[in-house]
Design a protein around this motif. Sequence first.
Motif, PDB file in Angstrom:
ATOM      1  N   SER A   1       0.829  -1.214   0.000  1.00  0.00           N
ATOM      2  CA  SER A   1       0.000   0.000   0.000  1.00  0.00           C
ATOM      3  C   SER A   1       0.857   1.254   0.000  1.00  0.00           C
ATOM      4  CB  SER A   1      -0.921   0.001   1.218  1.00  0.00           C
ATOM      5  OG  SER A   1      -1.842  -1.074   1.181  1.00  0.00           O
ATOM      6  N   LEU A   2       1.953   1.238   0.735  1.00  0.00           N
ATOM      7  CA  LEU A   2       2.852   2.395   0.785  1.00  0.00           C
ATOM      8  C   LEU A   2       3.543   2.619  -0.559  1.00  0.00           C
ATOM      9  CD1 LEU A   2       4.361   1.810   4.329  1.00  0.00           C
ATOM     10  CD2 LEU A   2       2.947   3.755   3.626  1.00  0.00           C
ATOM     11  N   ILE A   3       3.881   1.540  -1.229  1.00  0.00           N
ATOM     12  CA  ILE A   3       4.474   1.663  -2.560  1.00  0.00           C
ATOM     13  C   ILE A   3       3.463   2.275  -3.525  1.00  0.00           C
ATOM     14  CG2 ILE A   3       5.283   0.331  -4.563  1.00  0.00           C
ATOM     15  CD1 ILE A   3       6.634  -1.576  -2.541  1.00  0.00           C
ATOM     16  N   PHE A   4       2.213   1.827  -3.425  1.00  0.00           N
ATOM     17  CA  PHE A   4       1.167   2.354  -4.300  1.00  0.00           C
ATOM     18  C   PHE A   4       0.907   3.846  -4.011  1.00  0.00           C
ATOM     19  CE2 PHE A   4      -3.391   3.032  -5.351  1.00  0.00           C
ATOM     20  CZ  PHE A   4      -3.302   2.816  -6.719  1.00  0.00           C
ATOM     21  N   LEU A   5       0.917   4.224  -2.741  1.00  0.00           N
ATOM     22  CA  LEU A   5       0.717   5.626  -2.384  1.00  0.00           C
ATOM     23  C   LEU A   5       1.804   6.511  -2.994  1.00  0.00           C
ATOM     24  CD1 LEU A   5      -0.392   5.729   1.383  1.00  0.00           C
ATOM     25  CD2 LEU A   5      -1.696   6.469  -0.621  1.00  0.00           C
ATOM     26  N   GLU A   6       3.037   6.042  -2.905  1.00  0.00           N
ATOM     27  CA  GLU A   6       4.125   6.827  -3.483  1.00  0.00           C
ATOM     28  C   GLU A   6       3.982   6.908  -5.004  1.00  0.00           C
ATOM     29  OE1 GLU A   6       8.971   7.339  -3.312  1.00  0.00           O
ATOM     30  OE2 GLU A   6       8.049   5.546  -2.447  1.00  0.00           O
ATOM     31  N   TYR A   7       3.535   5.823  -5.602  1.00  0.00           N
ATOM     32  CA  TYR A   7       3.393   5.766  -7.052  1.00  0.00           C
ATOM     33  C   TYR A   7       2.381   6.795  -7.556  1.00  0.00           C
ATOM     34  CZ  TYR A   7       3.195   3.484 -11.654  1.00  0.00           C
ATOM     35  OH  TYR A   7       3.288   3.205 -13.003  1.00  0.00           O
ATOM     36  N   ILE A   8       1.219   6.878  -6.909  1.00  0.00           N
ATOM     37  CA  ILE A   8       0.184   7.804  -7.373  1.00  0.00           C
ATOM     38  C   ILE A   8       0.497   9.244  -6.975  1.00  0.00           C
ATOM     39  CG2 ILE A   8      -1.604   6.029  -7.342  1.00  0.00           C
ATOM     40  CD1 ILE A   8      -2.686   7.216  -4.763  1.00  0.00           C
ATOM     41  N   SER A   9       1.568   9.430  -6.203  1.00  0.00           N
ATOM     42  CA  SER A   9       1.993  10.772  -5.814  1.00  0.00           C
ATOM     43  C   SER A   9       2.965  11.382  -6.819  1.00  0.00           C
ATOM     44  CB  SER A   9       2.657  10.745  -4.427  1.00  0.00           C
ATOM     45  OG  SER A   9       1.755  10.273  -3.446  1.00  0.00           O
ATOM     46  N   GLN A  10       3.362  10.603  -7.824  1.00  0.00           N
ATOM     47  CA  GLN A  10       4.265  11.097  -8.852  1.00  0.00           C
ATOM     48  C   GLN A  10       3.456  11.799  -9.952  1.00  0.00           C
ATOM     49  OE1 GLN A  10       7.430  10.833  -7.980  1.00  0.00           O
ATOM     50  NE2 GLN A  10       6.667   9.674  -6.216  1.00  0.00           N
TER      51      GLN A  10
END
Length: 430
Positions: free
Chosen positions: A334-343
Motif C-alpha cells: 500500500s505504501l508503494i502504491f501511495l508513493e506511485y500515485i503521488s508522482q
Amino acid sequence: MKRTSLLLLLVVFVLAACSTNAPPAAEPPSGNAPPATEGQSSGTPDEVKGTVNVLTQALEPTQMLAKFHEDYPGITVNWETIGGGKISEVIKTRLAAGGEDVDLITPLRPDYIQLAKTGQLVDLSDVTYKENYNPAVIESSKIDGKLYALSIALNYYVTWYNKTIFDELGLSEPQNWEEFLALCETLKANGVAPLVIGSKDQGENNHFSAIPYGALLSEDPTWVQKVGRGEAKWTDPESIDAMERYKLIVDKGYFLEGALGIGRDQAYQAFYQGKAAMISQQVGVIEFLAANTPEFEVGAFAPPGNDPGQERRVPFSAGHTMALYNKSKNKDASLIFLEYISQTENAQLMSTEINLPSSVNGVNYDFHPIAQVLMPLLDMPTSDLMHAVVLPQSKPALATAFQRIIGKDGTPLEELAKEVQAVTDKEIAP
C-alpha cells in the motif's frame, strides 16, 4: 496559503497515525532495506508482493492501474468504487467486521477525523513525497499537527457562468461583493435570471453560502473550523451579516424562480439550457458539464463575496484522500502504491482518465476543455470549504436555515442562527 492547486470532484478525507514518526516511504531498489517503521515499507519495491484493496468513491483508473502492475508485477490493486453516497457506511461496516481486506480507504472528513484520533490510520507525516502535493492539501490533511492523509483530488467552490451571455451584455467577472450585486442587477434588468440554486436538495444551500460568507472567510479563512471547536459561533455578528447577504440575494430576486422546488440536477439543467447566467457550485460540476456540454462558452471565477479591498479566496478542501488502515495486512504494498500515485506522471494519467482534478503538483487538467477555465484559480489563496468542514449534525441544520431564508418564512436571522448554534453546541458538548 498561496499556490493552492485546487480542483474538482467532490469531498475530503485523510491519513492518520498511531505513535512513532515515519521515515520516508520505500526507496527504489538498492541493497538492504532498513527496518520497517510506520509510513515505510519493510522491503525494497521489487521484493514486495501482495494485494492492495482500495475502498473509495473515485472511479477506477484502469490505465494507471495497468501501468502500476507493469512496473510492480508482484502487487495487485483491487480498486472498489462505492457510489450512491454510501462510502461512510461501507467503511464503518467493513471495519466493524474486523477490517479484513481493508487497506487504503477514502473516508469522509468526519469519519477520517474519528479514525485518526482513535489510532486506526497510519501516520505519513515524514514521507518525502508529500512535497509533490500542493501545500494547502497537506495542511488541510493534518490532525493535531500530523499528516493523516494524501489527497488525490481537490474540491472547491467556484461560480460557473455563461460567458456567452456575459459577452453579449458587456459584463466581466466580478472581483468583490459590490461588483457581484451590480452584475446581478444588470442581468436581471436584461431579463436574465442571475443565479440558479437547487435549494430542494439541502446540501446545495450550503454550497451557495461560499458567496455570502465570502467576506467573513476572507478575513478569517478557518472560521468554520473554529465554530466546530467552539471558538466561534453561528450567532457571531459577522455570521449574521453573512446571512443578511444571503437574504439580500433572495429579496432582490436574483435566484431563478421556484428555487425551493428545484433540485440539484434540475439546477444544472437550467444552467445548461441558458435559463440562468450563473450557478455557484463545487468543481465537481465538471462531471455534469462534460456529460451535458452546453452550446455556450462556460467560464468560472472564485466566489465574489469579499468586500472591496479584501483578498478574494477560493473555498477549498482536499478530496478523495487515501488513508492507510493501521491493521492492514498489506502495508508495504500500500505504501508503494501511495508513493506511485503521488508522482506527477502517474497522477496526470489518473486525472485525465477519470476526470479527477488532481492535487499533485504539475498536473494539467486536460480531461475536458471546460476544466481548463479552472487553471487560473490554482494560485489563489484559500479558505474553509463550508460544506466540507461544518460538523455532521450542524450541516443539515444550517442548510434548513438557508432554505427558510429562501422560502421567506419571516423568521428573524438571529433566531435562525441560534437554532443552528444550538445544534452545534450539542454536537461539540463533552
